[in-house]
Motif scaffolding. Structure first.
Motif, short mmCIF file in Angstrom:
data_model
loop_
_atom_site.label_atom_id
_atom_site.label_comp_id
_atom_site.label_asym_id
_atom_site.label_seq_id
_atom_site.Cartn_x
_atom_site.Cartn_y
_atom_site.Cartn_z
N ASP A 14 11.21 8.48 18.47
CA ASP A 14 12.12 7.54 19.13
C ASP A 14 11.40 6.79 20.25
O ASP A 14 11.54 5.57 20.39
CB ASP A 14 13.32 8.30 19.67
N ARG B 299 13.05 2.50 10.25
CA ARG B 299 13.91 1.48 10.81
C ARG B 299 13.37 0.11 10.39
O ARG B 299 12.17 -0.04 10.17
CB ARG B 299 13.96 1.56 12.35
N THR B 300 14.26 -0.87 10.29
CA THR B 300 13.88 -2.22 9.90
C THR B 300 14.34 -3.20 10.97
O THR B 300 15.54 -3.32 11.23
CB THR B 300 14.50 -2.58 8.53
N TYR B 301 13.36 -3.85 11.62
CA TYR B 301 13.63 -4.68 12.79
C TYR B 301 13.41 -6.17 12.50
O TYR B 301 12.55 -6.53 11.70
CB TYR B 301 12.72 -4.28 13.95
N TYR C 170 21.37 -5.51 5.34
CA TYR C 170 21.18 -4.36 6.23
C TYR C 170 22.44 -3.50 6.28
O TYR C 170 22.37 -2.26 6.19
CB TYR C 170 20.83 -4.85 7.63
N ILE D 235 16.68 2.46 5.92
CA ILE D 235 17.17 3.12 7.14
C ILE D 235 17.12 4.61 6.87
O ILE D 235 17.89 5.13 6.05
CB ILE D 235 18.60 2.67 7.49
N ASP E 210 17.09 8.60 8.32
CA ASP E 210 17.37 9.58 9.36
C ASP E 210 17.03 10.97 8.85
O ASP E 210 16.82 11.19 7.65
CB ASP E 210 18.85 9.51 9.76
N ARG F 135 20.21 2.26 15.38
CA ARG F 135 20.11 1.86 13.97
C ARG F 135 20.96 0.66 13.60
O ARG F 135 20.68 0.01 12.59
CB ARG F 135 20.46 3.05 13.07
N ILE G 280 20.17 -2.88 17.89
CA ILE G 280 18.78 -3.31 17.86
C ILE G 280 18.63 -4.68 18.52
O ILE G 280 17.72 -4.89 19.35
CB ILE G 280 18.26 -3.33 16.41
#
Length: 415
Positions: A185, A267-269, A283, A380, A382, A400, A405
């Motif tokens: 994180d 994660r996808t930013y 998303y 995504i 976890d 998330r 974000i």
């Protein structure tokens, strides 16, 4: 006494007249004066708490008494100046909870005496291999050498026994995984704080890996995946060499390692700080599948059943968006499983892939959609701890949602 308890459980699976020989392994030469980073055989570590090369554990179940012997490399002061300290016998005893500690150069003589004097009929080794074409592991090489020396002794693999034990984590193991996730994180927040169009994918990777090491991680749990644009549609993209463009997405599949245990988070930013309406719509389909799997995960289910839940939710979302017409088409955009076990290995050891979930197991939850023609790759992921009546999302603090974000990235840019 956890290591002793684990070894006793293994001994209970062994027949009378059987021995187990488990090696930690040896460093693999990488150049004339260097070796690849060493990682001890994970079954050996699980039973001893030791992670150095040139060690071995021998468990013997003779007709008279059970024996446990640890073999370690002898510390040579002149060599320690070059390679660092070796663990001493006294230190090894404390860590492993084994009283009988000897030097590794005596192991062949000790095994010979056991075979010839204690009527050893069965010898267990770690016989795990990925595929038939793979090179033999260190333990497999030793097993074949043993078989040549003692052809009348039956060889068996202990892998499924220890793998079955490793599937259920104790509190210490869960604490290590929590620590690894916390470090992950921190690394992801560092990436979010620095992410901007025009950067290279390897720079995002560098920001993550710097942050986790700075905060105490042993390193990465696996090779960091930092795929932007169309690269995010490649499941195991690791080259990380492209420029991150304005308006593209960055898919980060990564994890820190703490005290030997792994995190595995994806994660996808939005590289620009804001998702496009289309990116957000896709998303949210993936996020809905992630949430559906977390809501369903509980003791008694199998990973295959969780994957069917995931596929159904993804298909439902893509049908609503008009991307596919029927659930049968979901394989076009989702082609992997939603979960695997997590622990000492990122894809942790399992006794059988159809083993039902049980309290104490830790698994991943990683739905994704990969739409090449739109250059949208979103996953995504976890990490879940299975509890008595459901699951705990261990990575719940790793932000998330698209709103979280975007808000975080905006706050950082305005700071």
């Amino acid at each position: 006494m956890k290591y002793e308890t684990r070894r006793k459980a293994v001994l209970e699976h062994m027949e009378k007249g059987a021995i187990l020989v488990l090696y930690s392994g040896e460093a693999i030469p990488q150049s004339l004066d260097g070796s690849c980073p060493f990682d001890a055989n994970h079954h050996f570590f699980y039973l001893t708490g030791l992670r150095r090369e040139n060690m071995a554990l021998v468990l013997s179940r003779s007709s008279s008494e059970d024996k446990t012997i640890l073999f370690i490399e002898e510390a040579v002061p002149s060599m320690e100046r070059w390679t660092g300290r070796r663990v001493t016998k006294d230190e090894a005893k404390v860590i492993s909870e084994i009283d009988d500690v000897r030097y590794i150069d005596s192991i062949e003589g000790a095994i010979s005496r056991m075979v010839n004097r204690e009527t050893v009929d069965i010898a267990y080794f770690d016989g795990y291999k990925n595929h038939m074409v793979d090179a033999d592991s260190y333990n497999m090489t030793k097993a074949k050498r043993f078989a040549a020396a003692y052809p009348t002794v039956q060889l068996k693999s202990i892998h499924s026994v220890i793998a079955g034990m490793r599937m259920v984590k104790d509190e210490d193991e869960i604490a290590c995984i929590r620590e690894a996730i916390g470090l992950t994180d921190k690394g992801l927040r560092r990436v979010l704080s620095t992410l901007t169009p025009g950067q290279m994918e390897y720079q995002a990777q560098a920001e993550f890996e710097y942050a986790i090491r700075y905060h105490g991680a042993e390193g990465t749990a696996f090779a960091t995946i930092a795929g932007s644009g169309i690269n995010g549609c490649m499941l195991h993209y690791e080259t990380n060499h492209c420029e991150m463009k304005e308006g593209s997405l960055l898919l980060l599949d990564l994890g820190a390692k703490a005290k030997g245990y792994c995190a595995d988070i994806t994660r996808t930013y939005p590289v620009s700080g804001v998702y496009s309406p289309r990116q957000k719509a896709i998303y949210d389909v993936v996020l809905a599948a992630n949430q559906a799997v977390a809501a369903a995960a509980k003791p008694g289910l199998t990973l295959r059943q969780l994957n069917e839940i995931c596929k159904a939710k993804l298909a439902e979302g893509l049908i609503a968006l008009g991307k596919i017409e029927s659930a049968d088409e979901i394989g076009t955009y989702y082609m992997h499983g939603v979960s695997h076990h997590l622990g000492l290995d990122t894809h942790d050891a399992i006794a059988h892939e159809e083993t039902p979930l049980a309290p104490g197991m830790v698994i991943t939850n990683e739905p994704g959609l990969y739409i090449d023609e739109e250059e949208i790759g979103i996953r995504i992921e976890d990490d879940l701890l299975i509890t008595e009546d459901g699951c705990e999302v261990l990575s719940k603090d790793v932000i998330r949602t698209t709103e979280e974000i975007e808000a975080f990235m905006a706050e950082v840019k305005n700071a």
